[in-house]
Motif scaffolding. Structure first.
Motif, PDB file in Angstrom:
ATOM      1  N   GLN A  16      -1.881  -3.796   6.526  1.00 21.78           N
ATOM      2  CA  GLN A  16      -1.143  -4.681   5.631  1.00 21.78           C
ATOM      3  C   GLN A  16      -0.261  -5.561   6.500  1.00 21.78           C
ATOM      4  O   GLN A  16       0.573  -5.055   7.257  1.00 21.78           O
ATOM      5  N   VAL A  30      -3.119   5.327  -0.656  1.00 23.76           N
ATOM      6  CA  VAL A  30      -3.852   5.783   0.529  1.00 23.76           C
ATOM      7  C   VAL A  30      -4.509   7.133   0.247  1.00 23.76           C
ATOM      8  O   VAL A  30      -5.679   7.343   0.586  1.00 23.76           O
ATOM      9  N   LEU A  36       0.850  -1.183   0.000  1.00 24.88           N
ATOM     10  CA  LEU A  36       0.000   0.000   0.000  1.00 24.88           C
ATOM     11  C   LEU A  36       0.888   1.237   0.000  1.00 24.88           C
ATOM     12  O   LEU A  36       1.581   1.515   0.973  1.00 24.88           O
ATOM     13  N   LEU A  96      -6.479   1.001   7.267  1.00 26.10           N
ATOM     14  CA  LEU A  96      -5.857   0.119   6.291  1.00 26.10           C
ATOM     15  C   LEU A  96      -4.760  -0.654   6.987  1.00 26.10           C
ATOM     16  O   LEU A  96      -3.890  -0.074   7.635  1.00 26.10           O
TER      17      LEU A  96
END
Length: 172
Positions: free
Chosen positions: A34, A9, A4, A32
């Motif tokens: 990851q 973003v 990401l 978010l």
């Protein structure tokens, strides 16, 4: 696995803000993740139009039954991977589990927690959790032991989102 990026973003954030404007949404939050890293966690807008309190990354939202399908998917994945079975007793998987009665503690199976037929009420716990009285999923799970039993198991259908959350926590 794709990383990401900051650009991703920013683009996602722009899409979120556009959707909020389009649909008249006054507040939202985004997180978010990851791997085991939180890439972004932000709030947008307000929680209450009268008080004008900002949404933060710690704001709790009433999301209805959205988590039920995710929880069922998580549990089904664990069953498929052999972590446990649908008929395993919750107390065997998590010995500290406590339901309101010794009989329920001893007898509830994983499938019972998803089946909405435990006979355990839940409204007070959800209000307690959403009002900030519980700091974690573990606090919410522990509070199940103090809920009233309003019917014998499998005799009536009850909305038991608390137990669905508990099932996910017990699975982990």
């Amino acid at each position: 696995t794709q990383t990401l990026t900051d650009a991703f973003v920013r683009d996602l954030e722009a899409d979120l803000l556009e959707a909020m404007e389009t649909f008249g949404i006054v507040g939202a939050a985004m997180a978010l993740v990851q791997g085991d890293q939180i890439i972004a966690a932000r709030g947008y807008g307000v929680t209450d139009l009268q008080r004008n309190l900002p949404v933060t990354d710690r704001t709790r939202f009433r999301i209805g039954s959205n988590t039920k399908s995710m929880t069922a998917f998580l549990l089904a994945t664990c069953v498929d991977e052999g972590v446990f079975a649908w008929d395993d007793r919750v107390a065997d998987l998590w010995p500290a589990f406590q339901a309101p009665t010794p009989e329920l503690t001893a007898g509830l199976r994983v499938r019972d927690l998803l089946g909405m037929g435990t006979g355990i009420a839940e409204a007070e716990t959800i209000e307690f959790f959403l009002s900030g009285g519980a700091d974690s999923a573990l606090d919410l799970l522990r509070s199940i032991a103090h809920l009233p039993v309003i019917a014998p198991p499998e005799t009536d259908y009850y909305y038991n989102n608390t137990l669905v959350c508990a099932a996910a926590y017990a699975a982990l």
